[in-house]
Design an enzyme around this catalytic site. Structure first.
Site, PDB file in Angstrom:
ATOM      1  N   ASP A 146      13.952 -10.745  -1.102  1.00 41.17           N
ATOM      2  CA  ASP A 146      13.491 -11.242   0.190  1.00 41.17           C
ATOM      3  C   ASP A 146      14.396 -10.624   1.249  1.00 41.17           C
ATOM      4  O   ASP A 146      15.556 -10.997   1.377  1.00 41.17           O
ATOM      5  CB  ASP A 146      13.581 -12.769   0.224  1.00 41.17           C
ATOM      6  CG  ASP A 146      13.174 -13.364   1.565  1.00 41.17           C
ATOM      7  OD1 ASP A 146      12.816 -12.589   2.489  1.00 41.17           O
ATOM      8  OD2 ASP A 146      13.232 -14.596   1.711  1.00 41.17           O
ATOM      9  N   ILE A 147      13.865  -9.653   1.998  1.00 41.63           N
ATOM     10  CA  ILE A 147      14.724  -8.927   2.937  1.00 41.63           C
ATOM     11  C   ILE A 147      15.202  -9.800   4.090  1.00 41.63           C
ATOM     12  O   ILE A 147      16.130  -9.416   4.813  1.00 41.63           O
ATOM     13  CB  ILE A 147      14.037  -7.661   3.494  1.00 41.63           C
ATOM     14  CG1 ILE A 147      12.788  -8.007   4.313  1.00 41.63           C
ATOM     15  CG2 ILE A 147      13.715  -6.691   2.367  1.00 41.63           C
ATOM     16  CD1 ILE A 147      12.218  -6.826   5.088  1.00 41.63           C
ATOM     17  N   THR A 199       4.612   0.170  13.611  1.00 46.87           N
ATOM     18  CA  THR A 199       3.184   0.035  13.881  1.00 46.87           C
ATOM     19  C   THR A 199       2.789   0.377  15.313  1.00 46.87           C
ATOM     20  O   THR A 199       3.623   0.322  16.231  1.00 46.87           O
ATOM     21  CB  THR A 199       2.763  -1.427  13.596  1.00 46.87           C
ATOM     22  OG1 THR A 199       1.393  -1.628  13.962  1.00 46.87           O
ATOM     23  CG2 THR A 199       3.599  -2.401  14.413  1.00 46.87           C
ATOM     24  N   ASP A 200       1.519   0.714  15.486  1.00 48.33           N
ATOM     25  CA  ASP A 200       0.941   0.923  16.814  1.00 48.33           C
ATOM     26  C   ASP A 200       0.922  -0.358  17.644  1.00 48.33           C
ATOM     27  O   ASP A 200       0.803  -0.314  18.871  1.00 48.33           O
ATOM     28  CB  ASP A 200      -0.489   1.448  16.683  1.00 48.33           C
ATOM     29  CG  ASP A 200      -1.384   0.496  15.909  1.00 48.33           C
ATOM     30  OD1 ASP A 200      -1.110   0.287  14.705  1.00 48.33           O
ATOM     31  OD2 ASP A 200      -2.339  -0.053  16.490  1.00 48.33           O
ATOM     32  N   GLN A 228       0.819  -1.213   0.000  1.00 51.93           N
ATOM     33  CA  GLN A 228       0.000   0.000   0.000  1.00 51.93           C
ATOM     34  C   GLN A 228       0.852   1.262   0.000  1.00 51.93           C
ATOM     35  O   GLN A 228       0.617   2.183  -0.783  1.00 51.93           O
ATOM     36  CB  GLN A 228      -0.926  -0.004   1.227  1.00 51.93           C
ATOM     37  CG  GLN A 228      -1.983  -1.090   1.199  1.00 51.93           C
ATOM     38  CD  GLN A 228      -2.973  -0.960   2.342  1.00 51.93           C
ATOM     39  OE1 GLN A 228      -4.105  -0.543   2.151  1.00 51.93           O
ATOM     40  NE2 GLN A 228      -2.541  -1.314   3.540  1.00 51.93           N
ATOM     41  N   TYR A 266       2.803 -10.339  15.869  1.00 53.94           N
ATOM     42  CA  TYR A 266       3.047  -9.248  14.922  1.00 53.94           C
ATOM     43  C   TYR A 266       3.715  -8.066  15.621  1.00 53.94           C
ATOM     44  O   TYR A 266       4.766  -7.577  15.180  1.00 53.94           O
ATOM     45  CB  TYR A 266       1.731  -8.812  14.263  1.00 53.94           C
ATOM     46  CG  TYR A 266       1.860  -7.552  13.448  1.00 53.94           C
ATOM     47  CD1 TYR A 266       2.633  -7.523  12.289  1.00 53.94           C
ATOM     48  CD2 TYR A 266       1.209  -6.374  13.835  1.00 53.94           C
ATOM     49  CE1 TYR A 266       2.754  -6.359  11.543  1.00 53.94           C
ATOM     50  CE2 TYR A 266       1.319  -5.214  13.082  1.00 53.94           C
ATOM     51  CZ  TYR A 266       2.093  -5.212  11.944  1.00 53.94           C
ATOM     52  OH  TYR A 266       2.223  -4.056  11.211  1.00 53.94           O
TER      53      TYR A 266
END
Length: 290
Positions: free
Chosen positions: A35-36, A100-101, A11, A124
């Site tokens: 692929d990191i 991220t939150d 996104q 996550y």
């Protein structure tokens, strides 16, 4: 100026590519191309391209799947950022990374500042926090941008889900006791570009973590109300479903969602002049989310 963008089909990544390609030398790589979590491939790519900036928009964001795909989550969300940071230091590049939150526990009513204690409740969030820590261990020149409730014209997100369900459902139940700031992916891309431009202008940034998300803060239920109101106003939906607000307990998920995802964005405004995402303005183009 050379910029390496990972996660280029996501996104935020896809919008970064479209916004930067005309003015910069961009190497845009999707997961199928880099692929990191493969250290040798990351080091080789970075040392050959020698970017001035690396923007990492790659992540394992399937929150519920992460509870089962623990190794994969940590490989992409912790090891990948660590390798990118290591490679960035080797070529004296600056790393910009999206977080991220979910690094917070989501409890209480306080709006989260960057200095508040973290406490991720699921795999996550744990893997993303581990990625933040790994970056700081590998390089000094980095900006971590924590964001929340991301939506865009592409990919899977809440706005697109609501519009899809709105075509077939007469009624919908939406969680009303989780609060956050919806954030348009294009605004995240613009924020990252503004940071790059600020650094390029010679302004010495304060390296580290910044929060960036949208205002006003709302519940998922209130966000859904706004989506359907705009969809009806723009004639995207001829009728909208009847909405009812339900508690989190009535919508069980494998991974625990934060009740409070509200991020304080005053630091990024003070440092870079970047204002919070105007998600209501982004919904004006709601026809593009269908």
């Amino acid at each position: 100026m050379r910029i390496l963008i990972t996660g280029s089909q996501g996104q935020v990544g896809s919008l970064l590519v479209s916004k930067l390609s005309a003015t910069c030398e961009v190497l845009a790589l999707a997961r199928s191309e880099l692929d990191i979590s493969a250290r040798a491939a990351v080091i080789d790519t970075v040392t050959h391209f020698k970017p001035h900036y690396i923007i990492n928009a790659a992540a394992h964001t399937a929150v519920d799947k992460a509870e089962d795909e623990v190794e994969l989550s940590f490989a992409i969300n912790r090891d990948g950022p660590a390798y990118l940071a290591e490679a960035a230091k080797q070529v004296n590049a600056i790393l910009l990374h999206i977080s991220t939150d979910y690094v917070f526990d989501g409890k209480g009513a306080d709006i989260y500042t960057e200095s508040m204690a973290t406490g991720p409740q699921g795999v996550y969030g744990q893997s993303k926090l581990a990625g933040e820590i790994a970056i700081a261990e590998q390089t000094d020149k980095f900006i971590i941008l924590r964001t929340a409730w991301v939506f865009a014209e592409t990919g899977n997100n809440f706005v697109k889900t609501m519009l899809r369900l709105g075509e077939t459902r007469d009624a919908l139940s939406v969680v009303g006791d989780q609060f956050g700031g919806p954030t348009y992916a294009g605004d995240i891309a613009d924020a990252l570009i503004t940071i790059v431009k600020s650094i390029e202008s010679g302004k010495q940034p304060q390296w580290g973590v910044y929060h960036y998300s949208g205002l006003p803060h709302v519940s998922w239920f209130e966000f859904a109300e706004s989506i359907f109101a705009k969809a009806q106003e723009k004639s995207i939906l001829t009728k909208v479903p009847a909405l009812s607000s339900i508690p989190t307990s009535a919508y069980p998920t494998k991974a625990k969602r934060p009740g409070n995802s509200r991020l304080d964005c005053s630091k990024i405004t003070s440092q870079f002049g970047i204002k919070p995402s105007d998600w209501q303005l982004a919904l004006e183009n709601i026809s593009k989310y269908k």
